[in-house]
Write an enzyme that holds these catalytic residues in place. Structure first.
Site: not given
Ligand code: TNX
Length: 536
Positions: A331-332
């Site tokens: 993620d991210e």
């Protein structure tokens, strides 16, 4: 004129004169969460007494363990012994009987049937997990005081009838982030106890992040000893030794909960980067980080040593993990270029597969179209091939685009929409803990949604299950965990377990309100939402 009073009613009236409570006799009126598939009532009651025993059918260490688990739940408040014994055929009147039958296809691997007569309380299932979930239902059929830790007065009646029940989704999860703040082995055990009470069967365990690395890795020891030495806001952080971790895995297994460890990469890796300079493209280790920003760190995706590191970590985690999945985060990763990110994820999937585990990644890992082909930099444009991504599970949290990419790849999805299931989101603008970047998530909002209609293009057959993550940037103690998690997690557990038809907030909130005394007996520090008619 003469009235004839049925014998049972007469006996109950005489027997109960002087007792505080009348026995409940309508099983359909019980406030069960998650709501079972079907309940039929037969208008009488079964009573637990000091001579009630728990009988398991046949010879089985696993069933004996389940029987003992039930006894341990019932003993402190009733003060009764509940001896666990083996039997061949139904025991005599007044007892609890746990049976594996293996012939009821509708119940599947986790379903159960509970048959309650005045004489006997029988739980039948195809697999031990079903008996365990049936026991969670039995707890809720008893008065709330059953959950107290000291002897209570009783009586301990259960209405008669039949409950048949099985889950909608096979994956019913909560995530606990122990990286932003570290939580003790005992706290994690309590978390497992709490989620399994509502028939959740997966603990997604977020073990590494910018602020801390929480699991001993023997081949890279600084990860835990240095990378685990602080947390958000400073302080000493901590980590689990592999022995402690195994203890948690066993504790979860005993409650039919699978632990899925997450080692987040290539972003969310500052703690690792700080522990080993060679993991950084510039060869320099950054400082440990105790703030709450995201998206600034990345493993060096173009260096060999990074993949050696990942292979070592995955090998050790796979060896600690009896369950089928390893979560690779993903993620991210804003500090990783997409053209590096996509091949990185494909390589890591191969590493995880080579250690015999199935990959789960956050929704971003579903991206396969990088529109780049620069072989001189080792970047191949042919990764649009879906085969690497197809076998991985994608975890939806906010991007419809990525979720649809996952479906297009042929991946299954775990649904954890931030606006509905993020347990670190504040309830409303007055909530002191938590964040609100996705939404304020009141108790009704966490309940009132359907995985199958939430994102256009994602259908029931694409969905493996539902997860409620608890990120802990703002949460530092078990009390704080409980306040953010309860009661929202109960609603999400119901979404994951109970049939979609017939679910609705207006009906649910009444059932939930009737859990106030039960939550109090369990000493759960829950949020008393004004939207719920609490019955105290
Ligand atoms: C987003 S959602 C994150 C986490 C944060 C969380 C805070 C996702 C996969 N990543 O790094 O802790 O928001 O709510």
């Amino acid at each position: 004129m003469t009235y004839r009073i049925p014998l049972l009613s007469l006996l109950l009236v005489i027997g109960l004169a002087g007792c505080k409570q009348n026995p409940p006799t309508d099983l359909t009126k019980e406030n069960l969460i998650p709501k079972p598939v079907s309940v039929t009532a037969t208008a009488s009651a079964f009573e637990l007494t000091k001579s009630t025993g728990i009988y398991i059918e046949g010879e089985s260490a696993e069933l004996e363990f389940i029987g003992q688990y039930l006894a341990d739940r019932l003993k402190p408040s009733t003060g009764f012994d509940f001896p666990v014994s083996q039997t061949k055929g139904a025991p005599k009147s007044g007892n609890i009987y746990l049976v594996l039958s293996g012939t009821d296809a509708e119940l599947g691997d986790e379903g159960y049937e509970i048959d309650i007569t005045e004489d006997l309380l029988t739980v039948t299932a195809n697999k031990p997990a079903g008996l365990f979930w049936g026991i969670q239902t039995i707890r809720q059929l008893l008065p709330a005081a059953i959950e107290q830790n000291a002897v209570q007065e009783g009586p301990w009646f259960i209405s008669t009838g039949t409950i048949r029940d099985y889950p909608t989704y096979p994956f019913r999860a909560s995530m606990l982030d122990v990286a932003r703040h570290f939580f003790s082995v005992d706290d994690v055990k309590r978390y497992i106890d709490l989620i399994s009470m509502y028939k959740m069967n997966v603990l997604h365990f977020s073990l590494s992040n910018d602020q801390g690395w929480r699991i001993e890795i023997k081949s890279w020891p600084n990860l835990a000893t240095y990378g685990g030495s602080t947390q958000v806001g400073g302080g000493k952080g901590g980590y689990y030794t592999q022995e402690q971790y195994k203890e948690l895995v066993k504790y979860a297994q005993d409650r039919y909960v699978t632990i899925i460890p997450e080692i987040d990469m290539p972003g969310h890796t500052n703690a690792a980067l700080a522990s080993y300079p060679e993991l950084n493209c510039n060869g320099k280790a950054p400082e440990l980080y105790t703030g709450i920003k995201v998206g600034f760190s990345s493993l060096c995706t173009t260096s060999e040593i990074t993949y050696k590191f990942i292979d070592d970590v995955v090998r050790e985690m796979a060896a600690l993990t009896p369950g089928p999945y390893l979560h690779i985060g993903g993620d991210e990763s804003h500090a990783t270029k997409l053209e590096h990110y996509i091949p990185f994820v494909a390589k890591v999937r191969d590493i995880v597969k080579s250690h015999g585990k199935q990959v789960i990644g956050w929704e971003e890992t579903a991206q396969i179209n990088m529109n780049e082909n620069r072989p001189e930099e080792g970047i191949r444009g042919d990764l649009q091939d879906k085969s690497s991504a197809a076998s991985a599970i994608a975890q939806y949290w906010s991007s419809t685009k990525h979720a649809l990419e996952a479906v297009d790849n042929g991946s299954k999805l775990v649904m954890s929409p931030a606006k509905r299931t993020y347990l670190d989101m504040q309830y409303d603008s007055t909530t002191k803990l938590g964040l609100h970047w996705a939404a304020y998530v009141e108790v009704d909002s966490a309940y009132d949604w359907n995985p199958t209609t939430l994102v256009k293009g994602i259908k029931r057959e694409n969905i493996l299950g539902v997860e409620a993550p608890l990120w802990t940037e703002t949460i530092a103690t078990m009390d704080e965990i409980e306040y953010m998690v309860f009661p929202r997690i109960m609603g999400i557990a119901e979404i994951a377990w109970s049939p979609e038809e017939g679910r609705g907030w207006e009906e649910y909130k009444v059932r939930l309100g009737n859990h106030a005394r039960r939550l109090e007996a369990l000493k759960i520090d829950y949020y008393k939402s004004k939207k719920v008619p609490w019955v105290e």
